[in-house]
Design an enzyme around this catalytic site. Structure first.
Site, PDB file in Angstrom:
ATOM      1  CD  GLN A  51      37.126  42.191  36.790  1.00 16.82           C
ATOM      2  OE1 GLN A  51      38.443  42.417  36.943  1.00 16.82           O
ATOM      3  NE2 GLN A  51      36.212  43.122  37.417  1.00 16.82           N
ATOM      4  CG  HIS A  70      37.561  45.418  34.670  1.00 13.90           C
ATOM      5  ND1 HIS A  70      36.946  46.426  35.325  1.00 13.90           N
ATOM      6  CD2 HIS A  70      38.816  45.264  35.640  1.00 13.90           C
ATOM      7  CE1 HIS A  70      37.557  46.897  36.322  1.00 13.90           C
ATOM      8  NE2 HIS A  70      38.527  46.110  36.506  1.00 13.90           N
ATOM      9  CG  HIS A 105      37.713  50.288  38.436  1.00 13.30           C
ATOM     10  ND1 HIS A 105      37.915  49.020  39.247  1.00 13.30           N
ATOM     11  CD2 HIS A 105      36.489  50.942  38.931  1.00 13.30           C
ATOM     12  CE1 HIS A 105      36.896  49.040  40.074  1.00 13.30           C
ATOM     13  NE2 HIS A 105      35.953  49.782  39.759  1.00 13.30           N
ATOM     14  CE1 TYR A 130      43.453  49.253  34.771  1.00  7.68           C
ATOM     15  CE2 TYR A 130      41.435  48.605  36.124  1.00  7.68           C
ATOM     16  CZ  TYR A 130      42.813  49.106  36.130  1.00  7.68           C
ATOM     17  OH  TYR A 130      43.418  49.137  37.168  1.00  7.68           O
ATOM     18  NE  ARG A 164      33.759  45.943  40.264  1.00  6.87           N
ATOM     19  CZ  ARG A 164      34.602  45.752  41.039  1.00  6.87           C
ATOM     20  NH1 ARG A 164      35.844  45.845  40.603  1.00  6.87           N
ATOM     21  NH2 ARG A 164      34.210  45.870  42.322  1.00  6.87           N
ATOM     22  N   GLY A 171      35.025  42.978  49.377  1.00  9.43           N
ATOM     23  CA  GLY A 171      36.574  43.429  48.903  1.00  9.43           C
ATOM     24  C   GLY A 171      37.522  43.150  50.186  1.00  9.43           C
ATOM     25  NE  ARG A 172      39.236  48.180  51.480  1.00 10.47           N
ATOM     26  CZ  ARG A 172      39.158  49.281  52.142  1.00 10.47           C
ATOM     27  NH1 ARG A 172      40.012  49.597  53.263  1.00 10.47           N
ATOM     28  NH2 ARG A 172      37.813  49.841  52.301  1.00 10.47           N
TER      29      ARG A 172
END
Length: 376
Positions: A111, A178, A181, A183, A231, A343-344
């Protein structure tokens, strides 16, 4: 057939299907979501990082999307423990990561990342570099850094293209840009952070121009069948109600130029994959993106956990239990989206994919924040 075996068979049939994107065939529909871990001192991923990703590939993940890695622009990053994607030392580290993942049977994309105006002045691999963004405003609307000049824009576009070329040269199977979010790329898409009055600001189509130029430059820098994933998200870090688009028509206006510029797939980031994106439809963001663009999509958001993504989940002592994926399978069986990123749940259990695909769900390991302290 018992209920448990029927559920396992359903998961295997749905998630074990191969998927082809450009010249890449992914062995199943399970991806590892990009998650910043900060275990790369001086920006160089070491053997522990390689083994961390290889364990997930060996555990059945079809596609690894790495944590965000900084492109070669002085203002790109805000931590010297986040990996870089420039310099011989960092790229040699990434070559080892690629080799280990491939040896384990997986596919992998880096990424590529520029944090933009979220960067604290004086931080990162190049502390003396200025913080830059579209208009000199942060996600909260307050002044942050300085507005980018045309030379800045050109330099960042070139940095992404150089990173894309380096990824293909190093043996990666594609790239993810990316653009989510809050950025840098996303800062151009969002009207709160993009207040420019030149050709890169104004209406939604103008705000997409910078992202589209990055995509086009990357497309030119790599082979025609080398996949480019972008993304995107509505939400921004700590601004969870933010929206780029309030209607499907507004979303299409943003996505269409990106698809035309050369995006092969969109990774549509949501905090909860089961939440509809717009009224009068059950489609989530990935579902709408696929419908509007005809491109492949990756969905994500609290898969396999009984507590959804929230900043509180990363505080000391926080835990979540294991949850079923029946609702996910419902959506994937009707091809609402093509891959699902985990993810987690994959931080907690490197063998999550294998266990889900074989029905060994009783041994799944729950997520707990102490797992973030090591690369296991």
């Amino acid at each position: 057939m018992t209920a448990d075996s029927a559920a396992a068979d359903r998961a295997a049939q749905t998630l074990s299907r191969p998927f082809t994107l450009g010249g890449l065939t992914v062995p199943n529909r399970i991806a590892m979501a990009p998650m910043t871990r900060q275990f790369s001192p001086d920006g160089v991923p070491g053997a522990d990082v390689a083994q961390y990703y290889a364990r997930r590939a060996a555990g059945g993940v079809g596609l690894i999307i790495t944590e965000g890695t900084y492109v070669g622009h002085p203002s790109a990053g805000d931590s010297d423990r986040v990996p870089r994607f420039y310099g011989e030392d960092a790229l040699a580290g990434w070559k080892n990561v690629v080799d280990e993942v491939h040896r384990a049977g997986g596919r992998i994309m880096p990424q590529l990342w520029h944090v933009g105006a979220t960067r604290a002045e004086g931080s990162g691999p190049v502390p003396d570099a200025p913080t830059v963004g579209p208009s000199g405003f942060g996600l909260d609307g307050n002044p942050a850094g300085r507005a980018m000049t045309q030379d800045d824009l050109d330099a960042v576009i070139a940095a992404f293209a150089d990173a894309a070329a380096a990824a293909e040269r190093t043996g990666f199977d594609g790239i993810e840009l990316h653009g989510a979010h809050g950025y840098l790329i996303d800062q151009f898409l969002w009207e709160r952070t993009n207040r420019r009055t030149d050709g890169y600001g104004g209406d939604p189509v103008a705000r997409v121009r910078f992202a589209a130029e990055i995509v086009a430059a990357c497309r030119k820098a790599v082979s025609a069948d080398f996949p480019i994933v972008l993304r995107t998200s509505q939400w921004k870090a700590f601004h969870y109600d933010a929206r780029l688009a309030g209607t499907p028509q507004e979303l299409e206006a943003i996505l269409a130029p990106l698809a035309e510029a050369g995006v092969d797939a969109f990774h549509s980031s949501t905090r909860r994959y089961w939440v509809p994106e717009f009224e009068d439809s059950d489609l989530n963001l990935a579902g709408w993106t696929k419908k509007l663009t005809g491109k492949a999509t990756i969905s994500v958001g609290s898969v396999g956990l009984d507590k959804e993504f929230d900043p509180a989940m990363f505080k000391d002592g926080a835990r979540s239990g294991v949850a079923g994926i029946e609702k996910l399978l419902d959506r994937m069986e009707r091809d609402e989206f093509d891959l699902i990123a985990i993810g987690r749940a994959l931080i907690a259990d490197p063998e999550w994919a294998r266990k889900v695909l074989t029905g060994d769900t009783e041994t799944l390991i729950p997520f707990a924040t102490e797992q973030l302290q090591t690369l296991r």
